[in-house]
Write an enzyme that holds these catalytic residues in place. Structure first.
Site, mmCIF file in Angstrom:
data_model
loop_
_atom_site.group_PDB
_atom_site.id
_atom_site.type_symbol
_atom_site.label_atom_id
_atom_site.label_comp_id
_atom_site.label_asym_id
_atom_site.label_seq_id
_atom_site.Cartn_x
_atom_site.Cartn_y
_atom_site.Cartn_z
ATOM 1 N N SER A 243 0.842 -1.198 0.000
ATOM 2 C CA SER A 243 0.000 0.000 0.000
ATOM 3 C C SER A 243 0.882 1.255 0.000
ATOM 4 O O SER A 243 1.674 1.458 -0.914
ATOM 5 C CB SER A 243 -0.961 -0.034 1.190
ATOM 6 O OG SER A 243 -1.928 0.978 1.105
ATOM 7 N N GLU B 201 -10.066 -3.571 -5.423
ATOM 8 C CA GLU B 201 -9.432 -2.433 -4.744
ATOM 9 C C GLU B 201 -9.716 -1.118 -5.457
ATOM 10 O O GLU B 201 -9.654 -1.062 -6.692
ATOM 11 C CB GLU B 201 -7.911 -2.609 -4.709
ATOM 12 C CG GLU B 201 -7.407 -3.827 -3.993
ATOM 13 C CD GLU B 201 -5.918 -3.706 -3.712
ATOM 14 O OE1 GLU B 201 -5.471 -2.599 -3.338
ATOM 15 O OE2 GLU B 201 -5.210 -4.710 -3.852
ATOM 16 N N HIS C 117 -8.064 -4.800 -0.810
ATOM 17 C CA HIS C 117 -6.811 -4.107 -0.522
ATOM 18 C C HIS C 117 -6.032 -4.829 0.576
ATOM 19 O O HIS C 117 -6.585 -5.198 1.614
ATOM 20 C CB HIS C 117 -7.110 -2.671 -0.091
ATOM 21 C CG HIS C 117 -5.888 -1.842 0.125
ATOM 22 N ND1 HIS C 117 -5.046 -1.467 -0.906
ATOM 23 C CD2 HIS C 117 -5.343 -1.322 1.254
ATOM 24 C CE1 HIS C 117 -4.050 -0.749 -0.426
ATOM 25 N NE2 HIS C 117 -4.197 -0.654 0.881
#
Length: 296
Positions: free
Chosen positions: A142, A236, A266
């Site tokens: 991320s 996502e 995610h």
């Protein structure tokens, strides 16, 4: 096709709304990591990596001359050694090396460039410890994925030896928030939404432009970067971040592999103890890392 394991993860996330304050958000992420105890044979050793709090994680038989430098996710505001310890441990086991996980400084207390400075300090610590650049994999999830790319570009600009490869999972590489999937995947992403990402971006970037390549590698010249594996879930809001950065890297002649995992949310690697696709993704990443950092 329905996935009962994934449905259970999503239900748990939706039942635990994200707090509004940074400390609450950090506690929520740490609570995810606390659900998953480490296997008994995993060794964890605290260390100061160039002045940055960090942890060595290793499984029996780990190659001491190679390492994964792991940068956790959390939007530059949350995430910690505790929240991602089980991910670092599984990555180490799959790759057959040690993982050095960094507790880089977080916003809003420490905006850009604090996290980037810490990532570079961690990499230089590995080099100073005697690990050759060609035996290092630089990895991030991320925000950590965007940070890994930014660190690689900073090393390139400084003329330093680059790591052997990059492994990016669900990378956030566009703090200007221009990806279409921010809208098209909003209904199926249980973790991220555009207003939240906008808040995180503002807290991290401070007065720096959101399109500055050091913040948003999507706008960078990626030429000369090492082979890269990008993993992203089809559910996502950051799907387009991954797809576009893979395209930009490929256009710059970077050897890049993009893997889009159907239905995955995610940062699904976080839930690998209860999610088969999380375990499979980490196995894939371990295989990729081994292929590039194996001794000549």
């Amino acid at each position: 096709m329905a996935d009962p394991e994934l449905d259970a993860v999503v239900a748990a996330l939706r039942a635990s709304p994200r707090p509004a304050d940074p400390e609450g958000r950090r506690a929520r992420m740490d609570a995810i990591g606390a659900r998953y105890p480490l296997p008994a044979d995993i060794r964890v050793e605290p260390v100061a990596a160039g002045g940055v709090p960090a942890e060595w994680t290793s499984a029996p038989g780990a190659d001491p001359a190679a390492a994964i430098l792991f940068l956790h996710g959390g939007g530059y505001m949350a995430g910690s050694l505790a929240s991602h310890r089980h991910v670092a441990a599984q990555a180490a086991q799959e790759a057959g090396v040690r993982t050095l996980a960094l507790a880089y400084r977080l916003s809003p207390e420490h905006p850009f460039p604090a996290a980037l400075d810490d990532a570079l300090a961690g990499y230089r610590f590995l080099r100073a410890s005697g690990i050759a650049a060609e035996r290092i994999a630089l990895a991030g999830e991320s925000a950590g994925g965007g940070l890994a790319l930014a660190a690689a570009m900073a090393l390139r600009a400084a003329g330093e030896a680059l790591p052997a490869c990059l492994w990016l999972s669900s990378p956030w590489v566009d703090l200007a928030l221009t990806g279409a999937s921010l809208r098209t995947k909003a209904a199926v992403d249980p973790l991220l939404q555009t207003p939240y990402l906008a808040e995180l971006a503002a807290a991290y970037r401070g007065q720096t432009d959101a399109r500055d390549p050091r913040l948003s590698p999507l706008y960078a010249d990626l030429s000369g970067l090492p082979p890269t594996l990008i993993q992203v879930g089809s559910s996502e809001v950051l799907l387009d971040d991954a797809v576009r950065i893979a395209g930009a890297a490929g256009a710059a002649d970077v050897p890049v592999t993009l893997r889009i995992w159907p239905q995955m949310i995610h940062a699904w690697h976080l839930f690998h103890p209860q999610l088969a696709a999380g375990r499979a993704a980490l196995t894939e990443a371990g295989r990729f890392v081994r292929g590039w950092i194996a001794p000549a």
